[in-house]
Scaffold this motif. Structure first.
Motif, PDB file in Angstrom:
ATOM      1  N   TYR A 186       0.844  -1.191   0.000  1.00  0.00           N
ATOM      2  CA  TYR A 186       0.000   0.000   0.000  1.00  0.00           C
ATOM      3  C   TYR A 186       0.881   1.243   0.000  1.00  0.00           C
ATOM      4  O   TYR A 186       1.825   1.355   0.774  1.00  0.00           O
ATOM      5  CB  TYR A 186      -0.918   0.022   1.231  1.00  0.00           C
ATOM      6  CG  TYR A 186      -2.132  -0.860   1.084  1.00  0.00           C
ATOM      7  CD1 TYR A 186      -3.355  -0.320   0.706  1.00  0.00           C
ATOM      8  CD2 TYR A 186      -2.055  -2.231   1.300  1.00  0.00           C
ATOM      9  CE1 TYR A 186      -4.475  -1.127   0.563  1.00  0.00           C
ATOM     10  CE2 TYR A 186      -3.168  -3.043   1.160  1.00  0.00           C
ATOM     11  CZ  TYR A 186      -4.367  -2.489   0.791  1.00  0.00           C
ATOM     12  OH  TYR A 186      -5.479  -3.282   0.642  1.00  0.00           O
TER      13      TYR A 186
ATOM     14  N   ALA B  31      -3.745   0.511  -2.835  1.00  0.00           N
ATOM     15  CA  ALA B  31      -3.087  -0.739  -3.190  1.00  0.00           C
ATOM     16  C   ALA B  31      -2.256  -0.538  -4.456  1.00  0.00           C
ATOM     17  O   ALA B  31      -2.791  -0.174  -5.506  1.00  0.00           O
ATOM     18  CB  ALA B  31      -4.119  -1.836  -3.406  1.00  0.00           C
TER      19      ALA B  31
ATOM     20  N   PRO C 271      -2.008  -2.856   6.779  1.00  0.00           N
ATOM     21  CA  PRO C 271      -1.590  -2.847   5.377  1.00  0.00           C
ATOM     22  C   PRO C 271      -0.664  -3.984   4.987  1.00  0.00           C
ATOM     23  O   PRO C 271      -0.598  -4.348   3.805  1.00  0.00           O
ATOM     24  CB  PRO C 271      -0.887  -1.488   5.227  1.00  0.00           C
ATOM     25  CG  PRO C 271      -0.469  -1.128   6.609  1.00  0.00           C
ATOM     26  CD  PRO C 271      -1.538  -1.673   7.501  1.00  0.00           C
TER      27      PRO C 271
END
Length: 351
Positions: A262, A267, A312
Motif C-alpha cells: 500500500y 493498493a 496494510p
C-alpha cells in the motif's frame, strides 16, 4: 494445485495431536492460538515471536489504548532498546494465568508435555532476539519442561524462515519475502521436535494442495483481515483414510498469497511483489508431511489500509486491530475473530 475452490472436509485426525508454527506475526499468533486452545495441540514452532498478550506490556505508552498497544508492539515486543525495556516474562505469564482463570482461554495445565521450538536469528533486526528469549522464559514459567523446549539462537539468520533453497534470499537478509537460504529446512526441524520418529521427507509429494473458501470461517467480515482463500496440503494416504495429524502454518507479514503493497493508502497493484504462494509451496512442510500423514493447513491473512482497519502488511492480529473495543481487546481469546476462524478450520479437518 488444482484451480477448483473446495470446502474443507473431515479426515481421520488424531485428537489432541495437532500443532502450529509461524513466523513473525504468525509466531505471535501461534503463541496466542496455542494458549487459547491448548487442549487441541501437542506442540508449537515459534520463529521470531514474542509471548502472549505482549502488546499490552505498557498501557502508559499513549493516551488511547489502541495507540498504546501499537507502541508496545513496535518498541517493546519487536525492537526494545535494551533487554530491560523488553517484555516481562513474569508479568505476561501472570496475565496468561489471569486470562485462563477468567475462562477466556483453555486451562494452562494442558501445556504440560507440549513440545516448543523457539528460534531467533542472531542477525534479526525486525524482532530482536531478547524478545524470543522472553518467550522461552514465558513458557518455562507456565510449566513447560525445559527438556520439551528447543531454543536456537545460534544461526546468523535475519528475520526469516530458513530453507535450503538456493533461490531464496541470503541468510542474513531482513526484508521480504522473509524466506532465507541457510542450508537446512527449518520446517523439518520444527516438526521433528514436535513429533518423535518422523520418516524422511518424500522426494516427491503424492497428495493434493487444496484451495478452500476461508470466508465461511469468519463470516466474510472485513475486520477479520483474512483472505478469501486458504490452502491445505493433504497427503494421498490421508485422503484414503489413514490416521493423520494436522499442522497449522501461519505466515508472517507481507507473506500471504494476496499481499499487495500500500502506498499512501492505495493498493499498489502495478508493482505487486511476486511472493505469491511461496510460503505454501517452497518452505518444506509438504514434503515431510507427505511421508508422515500430516495435513498442513495454511490459513491466510490479508492486508487493508484505511477506514477502521489498519493492517496494510497483512499481519495476523497480535495487537488488537480486529477488536471491537480497544479498551478491552479480545484478539488473544477463544472468542477473537481470527482465533475462532483458525480453530474452526482445524475442527473441520477433524483436529
Amino acid at each position: 494445485m488444482a484451480n477448483d475452490i473446495v470446502q474443507l472436509r473431515n479426515y481421520n485426525v488424531k485428537k489432541g495431536e495437532s500443532s502450529i508454527s509461524g513466523l513473525s506475526s504468525g509466531a505471535f499468533m501461534t503463541v496466542q492460538l496455542h494458549l487459547a486452545h491448548s487442549a487441541s495441540f501437542a506442540g508449537v514452532g515459534v520463529i521470531a515471536g514474542g509471548p502472549f498478550r505482549c502488546s499490552e506490556s505498557f498501557r502508559g505508552a499513549a493516551p488511547l489504548a489502541e495507540d498504546a498497544n501499537v507502541q508496545s508492539a513496535e518498541y517493546i515486543c519487536m525492537s526494545p532498546l535494551t533487554p530491560q525495556t523488553g517484555p516481562s516474562a513474569p508479568r505476561l505469564a501472570q496475565l496468561a494465568h489471569d486470562t485462563a482463570q477468567a475462562g477466556a482461554i483453555d486451562p494452562l495445565s494442558n501445556l504440560k508435555g507440549d513440545r516448543v521450538y523457539l528460534f531467533t536469528g542472531s542477525r534479526d533486526t525486525v524482532v530482536y532476539s531478547e524478545v524470543v528469549k522472553c518467550t522461552h522464559r514465558f513458557y518455562e514459567l507456565l510449566g513447560v519442561a525445559s527438556d520439551d523446549i528447543l531454543f536456537d539462537d545460534t544461526v546468523p539468520a535475519g528475520h526469516s524462515i530458513v530453507t535450503d533453497n538456493p533461490e531464496d534470499s541470503l541468510l542474513d537478509t531482513n526484508q521480504p519475502p522473509y524466506i532465507n537460504q541457510g542450508g537446512f529446512m527449518q520446517s523439518h526441524r520444527i516438526l521433528h521436535h514436535i513429533y518423535d520418529g518422523l520418516k524422511a521427507p518424500a522426494p516427491q509429494t503424492s497428495g493434493r494442495l487444496l484451495r478452500f473458501d476461508q470466508t465461511e470461517f469468519f463470516g466474510g467480515e472485513a475486520r477479520a483481515s483474512m483472505g478469501e482463500f486458504g490452502y491445505a496440503y493433504v497427503p494421498r494416504a490421508v485422503e484414503e483414510g489413514a490416521p493423520a495429524r494436522v499442522h497449522v502454518v501461519l505466515h508472517g507479514c507481507k507473506q500471504g498469497y494476496s499481499y499487495v503493497n500500500y502506498v499512501f493508502g492505495r493498493a499498489d497493484v502495478t508493482n505487486q511483489a511476486p511472493y505469491g504462494n511461496r510460503y505454501i509451496t517452497t518452505t518444506g512442510y509438504n514434503e515431510l508431511a507427505d511421508s508422515n500423514d500430516i495435513i498442513v493447513l495454511y490459513p491466510q491473512a490479508t492486508g487493508a489500509d484505511g477506514g477502521g482497519l489498519q493492517n496494510p502488511d497483512g499481519c495476523w492480529d497480535w495487537w488488537g486491530y480486529t477488536s471491537d473495543d480497544p479498551e478491552q481487546p479480545d484478539y488473544y481469546s477463544r472468542d477473537a475473530i481470527q482465533i475462532k476462524a483458525l480453530h474452526s478450520m482445524l475442527s473441520r479437518l477433524g483436529g
